[in-house]
Design a protein around this motif. Structure first.
Motif, PDB file in Angstrom:
ATOM      1  N   LEU A 170       0.810  -1.213   0.000  1.00 19.50           N
ATOM      2  CA  LEU A 170       0.000   0.000   0.000  1.00 19.50           C
ATOM      3  C   LEU A 170       0.846   1.267   0.000  1.00 19.50           C
ATOM      4  CD1 LEU A 170      -2.979  -0.748   2.428  1.00 19.50           C
ATOM      5  CD2 LEU A 170      -3.111  -0.219  -0.013  1.00 19.50           C
ATOM      6  N   CYS A 171       2.006   1.208   0.629  1.00 15.83           N
ATOM      7  CA  CYS A 171       2.900   2.374   0.703  1.00 15.83           C
ATOM      8  C   CYS A 171       4.284   1.954   0.217  1.00 15.83           C
ATOM      9  CB  CYS A 171       2.980   2.915   2.135  1.00 15.83           C
ATOM     10  SG  CYS A 171       1.436   3.651   2.728  1.00 15.83           S
ATOM     11  N   PRO A 172       4.564   2.146  -1.065  1.00 11.35           N
ATOM     12  CA  PRO A 172       5.837   1.685  -1.624  1.00 11.35           C
ATOM     13  C   PRO A 172       7.055   2.457  -1.138  1.00 11.35           C
ATOM     14  CG  PRO A 172       4.558   2.880  -3.269  1.00 11.35           C
ATOM     15  CD  PRO A 172       3.668   2.694  -2.084  1.00 11.35           C
ATOM     16  N   ASP A 173       6.848   3.600  -0.469  1.00  9.55           N
ATOM     17  CA  ASP A 173       7.986   4.342   0.078  1.00  9.55           C
ATOM     18  C   ASP A 173       7.521   5.113   1.301  1.00  9.55           C
ATOM     19  OD1 ASP A 173       6.782   6.823  -0.885  1.00  9.55           O
ATOM     20  OD2 ASP A 173       7.529   6.256  -2.853  1.00  9.55           O
ATOM     21  N   GLU A 179      -0.463   1.760   7.546  1.00 11.79           N
ATOM     22  CA  GLU A 179      -1.399   1.745   6.425  1.00 11.79           C
ATOM     23  C   GLU A 179      -2.337   0.542   6.463  1.00 11.79           C
ATOM     24  OE1 GLU A 179       2.726   0.431   4.923  1.00 11.79           O
ATOM     25  OE2 GLU A 179       1.849   1.945   6.255  1.00 11.79           O
ATOM     26  N   TYR A 180      -1.865  -0.595   6.985  1.00  8.30           N
ATOM     27  CA  TYR A 180      -2.724  -1.774   7.019  1.00  8.30           C
ATOM     28  C   TYR A 180      -3.787  -1.651   8.113  1.00  8.30           C
ATOM     29  CZ  TYR A 180       0.323  -3.973   3.632  1.00  8.30           C
ATOM     30  OH  TYR A 180       1.019  -4.257   2.490  1.00  8.30           O
ATOM     31  N   GLY A 181      -3.438  -1.007   9.218  1.00  5.75           N
ATOM     32  CA  GLY A 181      -4.431  -0.761  10.243  1.00  5.75           C
ATOM     33  C   GLY A 181      -5.513   0.186   9.764  1.00  5.75           C
ATOM     34  N   LEU A 182      -5.106   1.249   9.052  1.00  3.65           N
ATOM     35  CA  LEU A 182      -6.068   2.206   8.518  1.00  3.65           C
ATOM     36  C   LEU A 182      -6.912   1.578   7.419  1.00  3.65           C
ATOM     37  CD1 LEU A 182      -3.814   5.402   8.401  1.00  3.65           C
ATOM     38  CD2 LEU A 182      -5.590   4.837  10.063  1.00  3.65           C
ATOM     39  N   ALA A 183      -6.299   0.709   6.616  1.00  5.38           N
ATOM     40  CA  ALA A 183      -7.064   0.013   5.580  1.00  5.38           C
ATOM     41  C   ALA A 183      -8.088  -0.927   6.215  1.00  5.38           C
ATOM     42  CB  ALA A 183      -6.119  -0.774   4.674  1.00  5.38           C
ATOM     43  N   LEU A 184      -7.716  -1.584   7.312  1.00  6.67           N
ATOM     44  CA  LEU A 184      -8.652  -2.457   8.018  1.00  6.67           C
ATOM     45  C   LEU A 184      -9.814  -1.644   8.579  1.00  6.67           C
ATOM     46  CD1 LEU A 184      -9.333  -5.254   9.163  1.00  6.67           C
ATOM     47  CD2 LEU A 184      -7.952  -4.664  11.177  1.00  6.67           C
ATOM     48  N   SER A 185      -9.523  -0.481   9.116  1.00  6.58           N
ATOM     49  CA  SER A 185     -10.576   0.393   9.621  1.00  6.58           C
ATOM     50  C   SER A 185     -11.529   0.797   8.506  1.00  6.58           C
ATOM     51  CB  SER A 185      -9.941   1.638  10.255  1.00  6.58           C
ATOM     52  OG  SER A 185     -10.920   2.596  10.587  1.00  6.58           O
ATOM     53  N   TRP A 186     -10.960   1.138   7.357  1.00 10.51           N
ATOM     54  CA  TRP A 186     -11.790   1.517   6.209  1.00 10.51           C
ATOM     55  C   TRP A 186     -12.669   0.345   5.774  1.00 10.51           C
ATOM     56  CZ3 TRP A 186     -12.511  -0.392   1.359  1.00 10.51           C
ATOM     57  CH2 TRP A 186     -13.188   0.434   0.450  1.00 10.51           C
ATOM     58  N   GLU A 239       3.924   8.794   4.912  1.00  6.07           N
ATOM     59  CA  GLU A 239       3.751  10.084   5.580  1.00  6.07           C
ATOM     60  C   GLU A 239       2.562  10.844   4.998  1.00  6.07           C
ATOM     61  OE1 GLU A 239       7.510  11.942   5.069  1.00  6.07           O
ATOM     62  OE2 GLU A 239       8.444  10.896   6.772  1.00  6.07           O
ATOM     63  N   ARG A 240       2.382  10.754   3.683  1.00  9.46           N
ATOM     64  CA  ARG A 240       1.232  11.406   3.052  1.00  9.46           C
ATOM     65  C   ARG A 240      -0.065  10.774   3.532  1.00  9.46           C
ATOM     66  NH1 ARG A 240      -1.818  10.756  -1.676  1.00  9.46           N
ATOM     67  NH2 ARG A 240      -2.551  12.721  -2.580  1.00  9.46           N
ATOM     68  N   LEU A 241      -0.086   9.437   3.653  1.00  7.30           N
ATOM     69  CA  LEU A 241      -1.267   8.744   4.146  1.00  7.30           C
ATOM     70  C   LEU A 241      -1.638   9.226   5.540  1.00  7.30           C
ATOM     71  CD1 LEU A 241      -3.373   6.450   4.413  1.00  7.30           C
ATOM     72  CD2 LEU A 241      -1.479   4.940   5.060  1.00  7.30           C
ATOM     73  N   LEU A 242      -0.667   9.300   6.442  1.00  8.39           N
ATOM     74  CA  LEU A 242      -0.944   9.718   7.813  1.00  8.39           C
ATOM     75  C   LEU A 242      -1.396  11.172   7.867  1.00  8.39           C
ATOM     76  CD1 LEU A 242       2.022   7.983   9.654  1.00  8.39           C
ATOM     77  CD2 LEU A 242      -0.370   7.252   9.557  1.00  8.39           C
ATOM     78  N   ASP A 243      -0.786  12.005   7.038  1.00 11.52           N
ATOM     79  CA  ASP A 243      -1.180  13.415   6.992  1.00 11.52           C
ATOM     80  C   ASP A 243      -2.616  13.561   6.499  1.00 11.52           C
ATOM     81  OD1 ASP A 243      -0.628  16.380   6.941  1.00 11.52           O
ATOM     82  OD2 ASP A 243      -1.002  16.058   4.816  1.00 11.52           O
ATOM     83  N   ARG A 259      -6.513   5.106  15.804  1.00  8.51           N
ATOM     84  CA  ARG A 259      -5.490   5.536  16.768  1.00  8.51           C
ATOM     85  C   ARG A 259      -4.412   4.473  16.962  1.00  8.51           C
ATOM     86  NH1 ARG A 259      -8.970   8.589  21.586  1.00  8.51           N
ATOM     87  NH2 ARG A 259      -9.704  10.327  20.282  1.00  8.51           N
ATOM     88  N   VAL A 260      -4.842   3.220  17.052  1.00  4.71           N
ATOM     89  CA  VAL A 260      -3.870   2.148  17.244  1.00  4.71           C
ATOM     90  C   VAL A 260      -2.985   1.987  16.012  1.00  4.71           C
ATOM     91  CG1 VAL A 260      -3.623  -0.345  17.594  1.00  4.71           C
ATOM     92  CG2 VAL A 260      -5.340   0.941  18.889  1.00  4.71           C
ATOM     93  N   ALA A 261      -3.562   2.198  14.831  1.00  5.50           N
ATOM     94  CA  ALA A 261      -2.817   1.981  13.586  1.00  5.50           C
ATOM     95  C   ALA A 261      -1.581   2.849  13.507  1.00  5.50           C
ATOM     96  CB  ALA A 261      -3.728   2.249  12.387  1.00  5.50           C
TER      97      ALA A 261
END
Length: 339
Positions: free
Chosen positions: A8-11, A76-83, A16-20, A67-69
């Motif tokens: 999901l995040c190749p670099d 990114e995998y925690g946020l994807a699971l939430s989504w 950082e963009r995902l979290l922002d 928050r845990v992610a």
């Protein structure tokens, strides 16, 4: 946070963009979920409390997992699971309100809106595929019914439209912020070196057509290292910001000022010749030294160069202005030298 790439995040920049973006979308997501929650409340007389319980579970899981992610090596995998969980909860609501004919079927679109900004192209493909699987499962496994009155169709569609609008406006504001941050220096409000590169290319094209002269003024704060060393970086930043303000205050509307880094500035003057640029540089020098800045006497040295019209080479112009600035620094500072 792990610096290793993932699917999901190749670099690291993508992570950082995902979290922002996830942080920027936090409040809009709450507003969108609140709107859908209001629609669920309107359906309680027909469906009972079960849909509301599902919505509350979805909100709780999204908040907790979100928050845990951030503490995970690969958030990114925690946020994807939430989504994905939010989509499953919406699919469950669809299943309990009529199956594939449900008036809330369009709600599956709402979480999809945030995918491109958060997860990129791979996330979009995976998310759309996941939503497609949910729709297919509902169509094949859930009996069709009509437990909600017809007026709810309008209510559900309006909720979808307004929720999508809330998220799109947040994404638009975020895009504008990112573009601004990319070309504007945060401390001085001046354009940065990246913006300068684009402007030089524009001037090259304009000069090829108009043949106008273009001048450059290079500026450098005198003894700035001494200011930082003796008075601290906070006062140094205050000096930079005020010098930038005084420089901008003396320019024409179509002149552009840049901070190139540290205490170095550049002004581009389309249509100005050496004489005009030198006169302006002297005015700028006087405006900086007119009054102390944060109780410090501050002066600036200037180097001026200009083309003779016709073909424009930005690198040569800037090099000439920089050489003149070096001569001004070597000649005693607080002065203007013309290339």
């Amino acid at each position: 946070m792990d610096a290793r790439p993932t699917w999901l995040c190749p670099d690291l920049a993508a992570r950082e963009r995902l979290l922002d973006m996830d942080e920027r979308l936090r409040r809009p997501r709450v507003a969108a979920l609140g709107l859908l929650g209001a629609c669920v409340l309107a359906a309680l007389p027909y469906l009972g409390w079960r849909p509301l319980v599902l919505l509350l579970c979805a909100v709780l899981v999204v908040v907790v997992v979100g928050r845990v992610a951030r503490r995970l090596p690969a958030p990114e995998y925690g946020l994807a699971l939430s989504w994905a969980f939010s989509q499953i909860m919406i699919a469950t609501a669809i299943a309990t309100t009529g199956g594939i004919r449900s008036f809330v079927l369009s709600w599956l679109v709402v979480p999809l809106v945030t995918l491109p900004a958060r997860f990129g192209a791979r996330g979009v493909v995976a998310g759309v595929g996941f939503a497609g699987v949910l729709v297919a499962a509902i169509a094949l496994l859930v009996p069709v019914s009509e437990p909600l009155p017809l007026w709810y169709a309008t209510t559900a569609m309006l909720a979808t439209l307004f929720s999508v609008a809330i998220l799109l406006l947040a994404l638009m504001r975020s895009d504008v912020d990112h573009r601004t941050e990319a070309v504007v220096d945060g401390l001085t409000g001046m354009l940065n070196r990246r913006a300068l590169e684009h402007r030089l290319e524009e001037l090259r094209a304009q000069a090829a057509v108009s043949g106008q002269s273009i001048a450059a003024i290079a500026a450098d704060i005198d003894h700035f290292k001494r200011i930082n060393d003796e008075h601290g970086h906070a006062r140094g930043d205050a000096v930079l910001a005020e010098v930038a303000q005084r420089l901008r205050g003396g320019l024409r509307a179509f002149d552009l000022a840049y901070r190139l880094g540290g205490e170095e500035f550049l002004v581009l003057l389309p249509g100005a010749d050496v004489r005009e640029a030198t006169a302006l540089a002297d005015e700028l020098r006087a405006s900086v030294g007119t009054a102390p800045i944060d109780e410090l006497d501050v002066t600036v040295s200037f180097g001026v160069a200009a083309t003779g019209g016709g073909a424009f080479n930005g690198a040569e112009l800037l090099a000439a202005a920089d050489a003149a600035l070096y001569a001004a620094k070597a000649g005693g500072r607080d002065t203007v030298v013309t290339a």
